[in-house]
Design an enzyme around this catalytic site. Structure first.
Site, short mmCIF file in Angstrom:
data_model
loop_
_atom_site.label_atom_id
_atom_site.label_comp_id
_atom_site.label_asym_id
_atom_site.label_seq_id
_atom_site.Cartn_x
_atom_site.Cartn_y
_atom_site.Cartn_z
N ASP A 73 -70.51 80.59 -61.64
CA ASP A 73 -70.02 81.42 -60.05
C ASP A 73 -71.42 81.19 -60.10
O ASP A 73 -72.14 81.78 -60.93
CB ASP A 73 -69.44 82.34 -59.45
CG ASP A 73 -69.31 83.47 -58.13
OD1 ASP A 73 -69.18 82.71 -57.39
OD2 ASP A 73 -70.18 84.70 -58.64
C1 BG6 Z 1 -68.71 83.59 -52.12
C2 BG6 Z 1 -69.58 84.42 -51.73
O1 BG6 Z 1 -69.03 82.86 -53.47
O2 BG6 Z 1 -68.97 82.23 -51.18
C3 BG6 Z 1 -68.66 84.77 -50.56
O3 BG6 Z 1 -69.35 85.94 -52.88
C4 BG6 Z 1 -68.35 84.27 -49.41
O4 BG6 Z 1 -69.16 86.24 -49.99
C5 BG6 Z 1 -67.84 82.58 -50.01
O5 BG6 Z 1 -67.77 84.27 -48.64
C6 BG6 Z 1 -67.90 81.86 -48.74
O6 BG6 Z 1 -69.01 81.34 -48.67
P1 BG6 Z 1 -70.30 80.39 -47.32
O7 BG6 Z 1 -71.51 80.60 -48.15
O8 BG6 Z 1 -68.43 79.37 -47.46
O9 BG6 Z 1 -69.29 81.33 -46.24
MG MG Z 2 -70.06 85.63 -57.04
#
Ligand code: BG6
Ligand code: MG
Length: 213
Positions: free
Chosen positions: A9
């Protein structure tokens, strides 16, 4: 079967961008006169943007029209992007580069499995992109974590069976996603995530013996 590939991740495991997601949501909720604690944030860690908003609206008892949701999601993302625009190699978390170097020099395949639509931006800004054979981001999958799709696609892109992959995750949704995909998972978190196979608090000082869990 031995581990041949490692899937990470991104937000909160390799880079401290989880903090910027939290702060952008906190600012959104403040506009509605609501507090947003780090404990509240645990409920949306690793969760896709639009689903995060739904969870927050329910948690904080806010009602919002579909049109307003679209503009709030846009605003949240703009604030997030504004806060990460100056991040660089220095923002990579301790031990990450050393562990990635060990994996690459020993022939392990590596991939990113992130729910974020901004994963490529973060990988480029931090110089991390070159360490990964494959990147699965929010644009590439239909069903976000805790659905297994993002980790399954990561394994498929590395041309490996999920049982040959090990995942590193900081969120409950992410640990569930990787477990459902059929992988061993290491939780990288301040708090234990019981569904994970092992729990560590940081990648600092890690060596390849972790792959034999
Ligand atoms: C994840 C994060 O990696 O991505 C979340 O832990 C986030 O907090 C999600 O909501 C989506 O990310 P983004 O950048 O598309 O808003
Ligand atoms: Mg994460």
């Amino acid at each position: 079967m031995g581990i041949k590939g490692v899937i990470f991740d991104l937000d909160g495991v390799l880079v401290h961008t989880d903090r910027y997601h939290y702060l952008a949501w906190k600012r959104i909720l403040a506009e509605y006169g609501k507090e947003f604690s780090l404990e509240d944030n645990e409920k949306i860690k690793g969760v896709a943007r639009s689903r995060s908003l739904e969870i927050l609206l329910e948690m904080k008892d806010i009602s919002m029209s579909e049109v307003e949701k679209i503009s709030v999601l846009r605003k949240k993302n703009n604030w997030y992007l504004e806060s990460v625009k100056d991040i660089d190699e220095e923002d990579v978390l301790p031990g990450v580069l050393d562990f990635l170097e060990q994996l690459k020099s020993n022939g392990y395949r590596t991939a990113i499995a992130s729910t974020s639509d901004n994963a490529y931006i973060i990988l480029e800004l931090t110089g991390l992109r070159k360490y990964f054979d494959n990147v699965v981001d929010g644009y590439k999958v239909k069903s976000p974590k805790p659905n297994p799709e993002v980790y399954l696609v990561g394994a498929l892109e590395m041309d490996l069976d999920p049982s040959e992959c090990l995942a590193f995750e900081d969120s409950h949704a992410g640990v569930l996603s990787a477990k459902r995909a059929g992988m061993k998972v290491i939780a990288v978190s301040d708090k234990e995530i019981p569904e994970a196979d092992k729990w560590i608090t940081s990648l600092d000082g890690l060596d390849l013996s972790i792959l034999t869990i």
